[in-house]
Write a protein that holds these residues in place. Structure first.
Motif, PDB file in Angstrom:
ATOM      1  N   LEU A  27       1.257  -1.503   0.193  1.00  0.00           N
ATOM      2  CA  LEU A  27       0.310  -0.192  -0.319  1.00  0.00           C
ATOM      3  C   LEU A  27       1.172   1.029  -0.327  1.00  0.00           C
ATOM      4  CD1 LEU A  27      -2.373  -0.637   2.715  1.00  0.00           C
ATOM      5  CD2 LEU A  27      -2.939  -0.196   0.563  1.00  0.00           C
ATOM      6  N   LYS A  28       0.555   2.619  -0.677  1.00  0.00           N
ATOM      7  CA  LYS A  28       1.364   4.088  -0.506  1.00  0.00           C
ATOM      8  C   LYS A  28      -0.465   4.810  -0.312  1.00  0.00           C
ATOM      9  CE  LYS A  28       5.018   3.093  -3.070  1.00  0.00           C
ATOM     10  NZ  LYS A  28       5.689   3.667  -4.096  1.00  0.00           N
ATOM     11  N   VAL A  29       0.123   5.194   0.928  1.00  0.00           N
ATOM     12  CA  VAL A  29      -0.945   6.297   1.716  1.00  0.00           C
ATOM     13  C   VAL A  29      -0.390   7.671   0.972  1.00  0.00           C
ATOM     14  CG1 VAL A  29      -2.377   6.514   3.399  1.00  0.00           C
ATOM     15  CG2 VAL A  29      -1.807   4.586   3.028  1.00  0.00           C
ATOM     16  N   ARG A  30      -1.104   8.439   0.668  1.00  0.00           N
ATOM     17  CA  ARG A  30      -0.248   9.468   0.170  1.00  0.00           C
ATOM     18  C   ARG A  30      -0.923  10.575   1.855  1.00  0.00           C
ATOM     19  NH1 ARG A  30       2.778   9.839  -4.067  1.00  0.00           N
ATOM     20  NH2 ARG A  30       1.808   8.775  -5.883  1.00  0.00           N
ATOM     21  N   ARG A  31       0.143  11.647   2.112  1.00  0.00           N
ATOM     22  CA  ARG A  31       0.251  12.613   2.656  1.00  0.00           C
ATOM     23  C   ARG A  31      -0.835  13.421   2.045  1.00  0.00           C
ATOM     24  NH1 ARG A  31       3.374  13.756   7.005  1.00  0.00           N
ATOM     25  NH2 ARG A  31       4.795  13.026   5.308  1.00  0.00           N
ATOM     26  N   GLY A  32      -2.305  13.836   3.342  1.00  0.00           N
ATOM     27  CA  GLY A  32      -2.709  14.842   3.130  1.00  0.00           C
ATOM     28  C   GLY A  32      -4.146  14.192   2.452  1.00  0.00           C
ATOM     29  N   THR A  33      -4.193  13.420   2.367  1.00  0.00           N
ATOM     30  CA  THR A  33      -5.595  12.550   1.295  1.00  0.00           C
ATOM     31  C   THR A  33      -6.118  11.770   1.975  1.00  0.00           C
ATOM     32  OG1 THR A  33      -4.310  10.503   0.603  1.00  0.00           O
ATOM     33  CG2 THR A  33      -3.687  12.465  -1.215  1.00  0.00           C
ATOM     34  N   ILE A  34      -7.640  11.155   2.020  1.00  0.00           N
ATOM     35  CA  ILE A  34      -8.668  10.283   2.390  1.00  0.00           C
ATOM     36  C   ILE A  34      -8.114   9.003   1.454  1.00  0.00           C
ATOM     37  CG2 ILE A  34     -10.404   9.640   3.485  1.00  0.00           C
ATOM     38  CD1 ILE A  34     -11.617  12.249   3.588  1.00  0.00           C
ATOM     39  N   HIS A  35      -7.955   7.719   2.197  1.00  0.00           N
ATOM     40  CA  HIS A  35      -7.532   6.542   1.476  1.00  0.00           C
ATOM     41  C   HIS A  35      -8.529   5.539   1.826  1.00  0.00           C
ATOM     42  CE1 HIS A  35      -4.232   4.142  -0.958  1.00  0.00           C
ATOM     43  NE2 HIS A  35      -5.173   3.394  -0.223  1.00  0.00           N
ATOM     44  N   SER A 196     -10.544  15.879   8.313  1.00  0.00           N
ATOM     45  CA  SER A 196      -9.249  15.334   7.355  1.00  0.00           C
ATOM     46  C   SER A 196      -8.576  16.421   6.689  1.00  0.00           C
ATOM     47  CB  SER A 196      -9.997  14.775   6.399  1.00  0.00           C
ATOM     48  OG  SER A 196     -10.295  15.481   5.248  1.00  0.00           O
ATOM     49  N   ALA A 197      -9.162  17.757   6.904  1.00  0.00           N
ATOM     50  CA  ALA A 197      -8.791  19.446   6.080  1.00  0.00           C
ATOM     51  C   ALA A 197      -7.064  19.137   7.621  1.00  0.00           C
ATOM     52  CB  ALA A 197      -9.276  20.442   6.525  1.00  0.00           C
ATOM     53  N   ASN A 198      -5.546  19.592   6.183  1.00  0.00           N
ATOM     54  CA  ASN A 198      -4.588  18.979   6.948  1.00  0.00           C
ATOM     55  C   ASN A 198      -4.234  17.411   7.343  1.00  0.00           C
ATOM     56  OD1 ASN A 198      -4.269  22.108   5.990  1.00  0.00           O
ATOM     57  ND2 ASN A 198      -4.878  22.163   7.381  1.00  0.00           N
ATOM     58  N   ARG A 199      -4.850  16.829   7.353  1.00  0.00           N
ATOM     59  CA  ARG A 199      -4.376  15.306   8.114  1.00  0.00           C
ATOM     60  C   ARG A 199      -4.490  14.690   6.892  1.00  0.00           C
ATOM     61  NH1 ARG A 199      -7.167  17.708  12.059  1.00  0.00           N
ATOM     62  NH2 ARG A 199      -5.842  18.605  13.727  1.00  0.00           N
ATOM     63  N   THR A 200      -3.939  13.896   7.429  1.00  0.00           N
ATOM     64  CA  THR A 200      -4.617  12.249   6.010  1.00  0.00           C
ATOM     65  C   THR A 200      -4.792  10.524   6.983  1.00  0.00           C
ATOM     66  OG1 THR A 200      -1.944  12.311   5.867  1.00  0.00           O
ATOM     67  CG2 THR A 200      -2.867  10.389   4.791  1.00  0.00           C
ATOM     68  N   VAL A 201      -6.593  10.632   6.093  1.00  0.00           N
ATOM     69  CA  VAL A 201      -6.924   9.145   6.205  1.00  0.00           C
ATOM     70  C   VAL A 201      -6.658   8.279   5.925  1.00  0.00           C
ATOM     71  CG1 VAL A 201      -9.198   8.947   7.004  1.00  0.00           C
ATOM     72  CG2 VAL A 201      -8.558  11.445   7.456  1.00  0.00           C
ATOM     73  N   LEU A 202      -6.887   7.093   6.858  1.00  0.00           N
ATOM     74  CA  LEU A 202      -6.726   5.839   6.149  1.00  0.00           C
ATOM     75  C   LEU A 202      -8.131   5.560   6.676  1.00  0.00           C
ATOM     76  CD1 LEU A 202      -5.885   2.665   4.387  1.00  0.00           C
ATOM     77  CD2 LEU A 202      -4.967   2.601   6.086  1.00  0.00           C
ATOM     78  N   MET A 203      -9.056   5.033   6.117  1.00  0.00           N
ATOM     79  CA  MET A 203     -10.533   4.024   6.894  1.00  0.00           C
ATOM     80  C   MET A 203     -10.749   2.985   5.495  1.00  0.00           C
ATOM     81  SD  MET A 203     -13.414   6.610   5.832  1.00  0.00           S
ATOM     82  CE  MET A 203     -13.713   6.612   3.797  1.00  0.00           C
ATOM     83  N   VAL A 204     -11.017   1.635   6.927  1.00  0.00           N
ATOM     84  CA  VAL A 204     -12.191   1.055   6.451  1.00  0.00           C
ATOM     85  C   VAL A 204     -13.700   1.088   6.984  1.00  0.00           C
ATOM     86  CG1 VAL A 204     -13.263  -1.128   6.989  1.00  0.00           C
ATOM     87  CG2 VAL A 204     -10.302  -1.044   7.145  1.00  0.00           C
ATOM     88  N   ASP A 216     -10.309  10.022  -1.897  1.00  0.00           N
ATOM     89  CA  ASP A 216      -9.191  10.631  -3.447  1.00  0.00           C
ATOM     90  C   ASP A 216      -8.772   8.929  -3.778  1.00  0.00           C
ATOM     91  OD1 ASP A 216      -9.312  13.059  -2.389  1.00  0.00           O
ATOM     92  OD2 ASP A 216      -8.134  12.279  -1.354  1.00  0.00           O
ATOM     93  N   THR A 217      -8.914   7.732  -2.563  1.00  0.00           N
ATOM     94  CA  THR A 217      -8.024   6.798  -3.349  1.00  0.00           C
ATOM     95  C   THR A 217      -8.471   5.547  -2.650  1.00  0.00           C
ATOM     96  OG1 THR A 217      -5.711   7.834  -3.928  1.00  0.00           O
ATOM     97  CG2 THR A 217      -5.756   5.394  -3.204  1.00  0.00           C
ATOM     98  N   ILE A 218      -8.829   4.489  -3.386  1.00  0.00           N
ATOM     99  CA  ILE A 218      -9.347   3.148  -2.620  1.00  0.00           C
ATOM    100  C   ILE A 218      -8.648   2.368  -3.339  1.00  0.00           C
ATOM    101  CG2 ILE A 218     -11.335   1.944  -3.026  1.00  0.00           C
ATOM    102  CD1 ILE A 218     -12.752   4.802  -3.842  1.00  0.00           C
ATOM    103  N   THR A 219      -8.221   1.138  -2.123  1.00  0.00           N
ATOM    104  CA  THR A 219      -7.673  -0.013  -2.567  1.00  0.00           C
ATOM    105  C   THR A 219      -8.791  -1.258  -2.596  1.00  0.00           C
ATOM    106  OG1 THR A 219      -5.541   1.279  -1.586  1.00  0.00           O
ATOM    107  CG2 THR A 219      -5.790  -1.682  -1.722  1.00  0.00           C
ATOM    108  N   VAL A 220      -8.600  -2.156  -3.136  1.00  0.00           N
ATOM    109  CA  VAL A 220     -10.001  -2.804  -2.644  1.00  0.00           C
ATOM    110  C   VAL A 220      -9.127  -4.391  -2.580  1.00  0.00           C
ATOM    111  CG1 VAL A 220     -11.855  -4.813  -3.763  1.00  0.00           C
ATOM    112  CG2 VAL A 220     -11.275  -2.049  -4.495  1.00  0.00           C
TER     113      VAL A 220
END
Length: 250
Positions: A27-35, A196-204, A216-220
């Motif tokens: 996985l690659k999670v980019r800073r400042g995005t919701i993944h 999430s502004a100015n933060r990074t979020v990874l969510m299930v 912004d990005t989805i990993t299935v």
């Protein structure tokens, strides 16, 4: 900043007595995005979260955070780095007020969490910041409500405020809208977008409408492996994804 990778896994694998729950996940999670991490039941999403927050040790693979290898670090070390997980279980004290709950979270950040003998006055310096955080999640009018009396969706908003009090750099949200009615889902999704502004979020997240709205990005994931990755439009039109979700998509 958005181009920078904040969290990366390489070949992350977890086996349980011969059963491979997570299989070579990179996985690659980019800073400042919701993944978002999505997939059918049993796809391995929660196991990935447990590996990232060190509730489980990987069988193979590495985890990098801001370019540093954190694979063998303990949960407390991970938290100190600014990786905070929320929503898996209710993380609030039901018989304290909403304001008191946020103040306790702020106190943890100060490092005075175990100074229970400190006077009530010493905590009042935290009130302004606590009220700011409550305003961020639309709970300013409920500051003096005892938490147990809050409706379910508002409790989840409070959990979001207590998570923010810990000043996370990376927020891991585990099923943030689980068990909510339609109105609450919309409200909490809006709050996640706001905080999430100015933060990074990874969510299930199971709710694909929420995923479409926020990510912004989805990993299935499917059967422990990465099946597809991209924007919602890309993954929702991927035949492999449609096949994996037959009978489970909303």
């Amino acid at each position: 900043m958005n181009g920078q990778i904040i969290l990366e896994t390489r070949g992350l694998t977890k086996e349980f007595k011969g059963f491979v729950a997570v299989d070579n996940v990179s996985l690659k999670v980019r800073r400042g995005t919701i993944h978002a991490l999505i997939g059918p039941n049993g796809a391995g999403k929660t196991t990935v979260f447990n590996l990232l927050t060190k509730f489980l040790e990987p069988t193979q693979g590495i985890i990098l955070y801001n370019g540093e290898d954190i694979t063998r670090e303990k949960p407390a070390q991970i938290a100190r780095r600014g990786i905070v997980r929320s929503f898996q279980i209710s993380a609030v004290f039901p018989h304290l007020t909403v304001l008191e709950n946020v103040r306790i979270a702020l106190q943890r950040k100060l490092g005075t969490a175990f100074h229970f003998w400190r006077s009530e006055k010493s905590l009042e310096v935290l009130n302004d910041r606590a009220l700011e955080l409550l305003a961020a999640v639309d709970l300013q009018d409920h500051a003096h409500t005892v938490t147990v009396e809050l409706p379910y969706g508002r409790k989840r908003a409070l959990e979001l405020a207590t998570t923010l009090a810990l000043e996370p750099e990376l927020m891991l949200l585990d099923e943030p809208t689980q068990g909510m009615g339609h109105e609450d889902v919309g409200r909490v999704a809006e709050l996640i977008k706001r905080v999430s502004a100015n933060r990074t979020v990874l969510m299930v997240e199971h709710n694909l409408n929420v995923v479409a709205q926020l990510s912004d990005t989805i990993t299935v994931l499917n059967r422990g492996q990465v099946l597809a990755e991209g924007s919602y439009e890309e993954v929702s039109n991927d035949p492999k994804v449609l096949e994996a979700y037959v009978g489970t998509a909303q």
